[in-house]
Design an enzyme around this catalytic site. Structure first.
Site, PDB file in Angstrom:
ATOM      1  NE  ARG A 293      35.179 -99.065 -86.661  1.00 23.69           N
ATOM      2  CZ  ARG A 293      36.381 -98.573 -86.900  1.00 23.69           C
ATOM      3  NH1 ARG A 293      36.629 -97.729 -88.033  1.00 23.69           N
ATOM      4  NH2 ARG A 293      37.483 -98.565 -86.055  1.00 23.69           N
ATOM      5  CE1 TYR A 437      29.716-102.909 -79.589  1.00 18.21           C
ATOM      6  CE2 TYR A 437      30.057-104.786 -78.502  1.00 18.21           C
ATOM      7  CZ  TYR A 437      29.062-104.042 -78.938  1.00 18.21           C
ATOM      8  OH  TYR A 437      28.107-104.567 -79.102  1.00 18.21           O
ATOM      9  CD  GLU A 438      33.312-104.296 -83.393  1.00 16.43           C
ATOM     10  OE1 GLU A 438      34.343-104.548 -83.904  1.00 16.43           O
ATOM     11  OE2 GLU A 438      32.836-105.419 -82.912  1.00 16.43           O
ATOM     12  N   GLY A 439      36.084 -99.642 -82.057  1.00 18.71           N
ATOM     13  CA  GLY A 439      36.738 -98.303 -82.313  1.00 18.71           C
ATOM     14  C   GLY A 439      35.888 -97.341 -81.508  1.00 18.71           C
TER      15      GLY A 439
END
Lengths: 594, 594
Positions: A293, A437-439
């Site tokens: 993140r 991405y990555e949440g």
């Protein structure tokens, strides 16, 4: 677009003058040798590598993309990528902040992060190959057995092997509880893993001898939700050189980061090894995820910087129209477009977001180093709390601002911005994924407001607020800083009230938190940047008259711009938050139609 | 992404219930036959064409792009484009709002604009071929001699020939004063034109028998600035079938609208014919440009609608996580993501911007029809003033909001939004150009604030404000509408004060106008949409209980969302405007560095 130039002067400012990493880093056990000189020489070497080796491959990599051969299930990266990676390994950068016990150079994150930013600016698609690999290193280092570490880490550190994170499946991204990939014990301590993973960055390529996949899967009879997920090491090649049936079924066709191989990974009774405890895979994966993140945030930052460099250069060269106040370059057929207030608005937005993002990154890197190495438990906890609080902010605020910045850079070019050869639109496309991405950034907002703020009744946020409050108090009588400290103090109070208001409302109705989350994240992002800009102005004032006034005056001017033209977004955010969840939830699903 | 579905119900609402075009259109000389039934049958036919013929070519067109053959200097459009265009011609749509004297169907803009929106939603790259052609028709119709009209218009109307606008050159886009293309008189009334034009949309293709380029160039000894530019008709083929040396030198490689041929056009002593008066070319070109700016706005609108349709469908189908307030679909493995407040925020943003944009478009179309056909000069002038004022708003506000909407639609898809096959990222890429061409959105802002507001001391804006004021007065006692009328009245007052403030500041320093322009345009955009949403709520309340309550309740709910979550942007805008030009202009050019 001009050739990328690493912002070494600004790294020096942020690391040595603002965050003052040298006051802390060499005092931490293990980082005694990470002196200012060492930092400078690594940064210089990384700058040369990024400027000369990977930046020149950025456009060509976008045009060529990765090639997939269905016959061999192999992937060829764009021309030059493999050579650049080999050089990167030879320079020791794959092991920069890795454990010396496994061949790493043992350098701190405060050094690694600026180097990551440079890679993102120069060639973000390329940067993801070593980036993902480092995530795999971190997970194995944190959760692996001694034998697993001895088997995998030296190769990940020297770069001869790379790694991936295999989480997502076609029907589950955010909601990993829905995961279907299953792992059956083979009876010999290993597992037989079957399933399909998608969106696997650097999932298959030609740059390393082996690829170590870290795969989330379910053990037999595991609980059905996220509490039933385990993490497995699944190497592409076994120790004896034989091929494990974990292979690339296809590459995705994407909007951007085309030179990174985004693979569908099929596991067909692939042999894997449990890492960490059974059913605790998600916690292990979060070791990688939190770093990833921050890595996303740095993509927004690095791409914003690259776009700023392109736009500023163009704005000084492109002659078009006269200044509204009269010709500035009467000897030329028109004035350079940097004379126009609206062009400056865009350039300064890029500059203000980028430089604040760089400061936030350095601040967080220092906290990570403290969290890992500080002898004092309280200091470690304080650092960990700040990292936990600001990780979703760094991910979402920096990528949203990076997208704004890259779009503004493109806008400065007018119609030429839309043309691929100029390179400006690629930065927009490459940046867009960082919000997803990555949440997704919406998930980051829920993570911030729900898990990081409301769950501990605001304890972490209060700790952070106290730092800002202290800064305001310490500078209460500082006339030079009054234009910043006044609004910052006021905003700090408002953030407290707003948080309290959301917390009260969310106790009655959890949708109130969901409704406020995205606005709240931007509010926290803005107070963070406002604080950092006030601090940067403080440092700059102190340095005036010592020989680099143009640089420091630019800092003060940019701080003023931030407070005048970007910070007022908080006025809208506060107003929007006040209106609560009803305007979002009132429309019933069936009436939501076209 | 679902197949595109034309929003016929909302067209009916906007045209017949909100703007009530039937009260006006059939009373205008020449539009007597444009009844509600006629509108409905054209809209239905256009919907079928857009849904069934061009929407299916949108993804494939993006992937294939246009092919350029350097040997023949010819361009091949993607598979299916030519056939669809032939059908479009056969259906009479190329001549829909064209003069019956030249074979047109003589329909009003109030009908043509929704049909244009549908084309933009279904396949914006395709829509530009007939779109540009219509611009050429309009310029020749307005400024051509009878002979020129007789020569070109019938072919442009029946679609057998298409047209282009050739303005931009490599060194000049916004600043047409720098134009270098020159036109030498041949002595026979024709001219010999030489120069290079870039960014010529639909500049070369295989869809029509001939292409009529409208080219800006300089006569010998013309003044050096914009007052020395003339407009010329330069056909690809002469009447005798011989080739004119006006040819495509290359196609641009672009971020989006890849299926539209963006050509470099080389004129090498090409024969052309002056249209309009010498040195008055820019005024002639503005006939096309103003229409093109509204066309851009419709691109933002149409792409926002397409993205909304995709995102809404996905949000109802994609199962991921549970609602924060507890499972909504306990029988399913997870809830559809439309239960999440933040997903709804994105969907409602798309919906609110799109539906308000559609209303604005209809309003402007009606003014254009009145401007052209109304027997009363004052009515024509009032209509012209509103069009002049709101054209830059429609162009910039609708395209910026369209970009926001398409990005949000992509965001709803999470990582899948980044994958080309889903089609959502194409909408983002295709929309991006609308903020850049036909005058960047920064130029629109200067046009609005400088030319449309300050130049006439706010006369046009006051006229518009009076309409809003009247609406507020008429509904002062309406309890149902109080939640809208209250904030709208307050905002109207603030807009007046803000405009006055900018005007005063700009008298002292013109950069104050340049600094405020972009924020001011969004402020005017928001008050326009706030007024339209209040009016839509008014209509919806009046229709409740008559059998379509779900539709009308959705309007009221969306109006509330607009006021709660989008309109508060004005708080930031007002605050930013107040800080003036200094934060933008303070940094000297040399200190602006990296």
């Amino acid at each position: 677009m001009p050739a990328y130039k690493a912002p070494l002067r600004d790294f020096d400012f942020v690391l040595n003058e603002l965050i003052r990493v040298q006051d802390t880093i060499p005092t931490l056990p293990g980082y005694e040798e990470a002196t200012q000189d060492i930092f400078a020489s690594y940064l210089e070497a990384a700058a040369q590598f990024c400027e000369n080796e990977i930046a020149p491959l950025n456009r060509s990599g976008d045009e060529a993309g990765c090639a997939y051969d269905p016959a061999t299930r192999s992937v060829t990266t764009p021309a030059g990528f493999k050579d650049a990676y080999r050089q990167f390994c030879e320079l020791g950068f794959t092991g920069l902040d890795c454990d010396p016990a496994y061949g790493g150079q043992g350098m701190p994150k405060t050094l690694a992060f600026p180097i990551m930013e440079m890679q993102c600016s120069a060639n973000v698609a390329w940067s993801m190959y070593p980036g993902l690999s480092h995530g795999a290193y971190a997970a194995i280092h944190a959760h692996g057995t001694d034998e697993q570490k001895a088997t995998y880490l030296p190769h990940l550190v020297d770069g001869s092997w790379t790694g991936t994170m295999c989480l997502t499946e076609p029907h589950c991204g955010t909601d990993l509880g829905l995961l279907k990939t299953r792992a059956e014990p083979n009876g010999d301590g290993s597992y037989s893993i079957t399933g399909t993973k998608i969106f696997i960055s650097a999932g298959e390529h030609d740059m390393s001898d082996n690829i170590i996949h870290l795969v989330l899967a379910r053990l037999p009879d595991a609980p059905k939700d996220v509490k039933g997920i385990s993490l497995f090491i699944v190497p592409k090649f076994h120790a004896d050189g034989s091929r494990n049936p974990v292979s690339c079924g296809a590459l995705e066709h994407k909007m951007g980061i085309k030179a990174n191989a985004t693979a569908v990974i099929n596991l067909d009774n692939a042999k894997g090894y449990l890492i960490g405890e059974p059913n605790k895979g998600l916690a292990c994966m979060f070791t990688m995820m939190n770093a990833a993140r921050l890595g996303c945030g740095m993509q927004g930052l690095g791409l914003g910087e690259a776009s700023f460099q392109g736009a500023l250069t163009y704005a000084k060269e492109r002659l078009q129209m006269r200044a509204l106040t009269g010709a500035k370059c009467p000897d030329k057929p028109a004035d350079p477009i940097i004379v126009h207030p609206d062009v400056r608005r865009m350039l300064l937005t890029q500059k203000a977001y980028t430089e604040a993002g760089r400061a936030l990154t350095a601040l967080l890197a220092l906290q990570l180093d403290i969290e890992e190495k500080h002898p004092d438990a309280e200091a470690r906890q304080d650092a960990a709390d700040l990292v936990a609080l600001l990780t979703p902010v760094a991910k979402a605020f920096m990528t949203d601002n990076g997208y704004t910045a890259t779009n503004m850079g493109m806008q400065v070019f007018g119609g030429h911005g839309f043309i691929r050869e100029w390179g400006m639109e690629q930065l927009v496309r490459d940046c867009r994924i960082s919000q997803l991405y990555e949440g997704t950034n919406g998930i980051q907002a829920i993570d911030l407001l729900g898990r990081k703020v409301l769950l501990d009744q605001g304890a972490k946020l209060r700790k952070f607020s106290k730092q800002i409050h202290k800064f305001c108090e310490a500078n209460a009588g500082n006339e030079q800083l009054a234009e910043f400290v006044g609004p910052l103090s006021k905003l700090l109070k408002e953030v407290g009230e707003t948080t309290m208001g959301i917390g009260m409302a969310a106790m009655m109705n959890k949708d109130e938190a969901g409704a406020a989350a995205t606005d709240f994240l931007r509010l926290i992002g803005h107070i963070t940047y406002a604080w950092l800009w006030a601090r940067m102005a403080e440092v700059a004032y102190a340095k005036l008259g010592q020989g680099d006034d143009a640089f420091y005056n630019a800092k003060i001017t940019t701080a003023r711009f931030y407070y005048a033209k970007l910070l007022p977004e908080v006025e809208s955010l506060k107003a929007q938050i006040k209106t609560g969840s009803k305007p979002l939830m009132a429309l019933d699903e069936d009436s939501f139609a076209f």
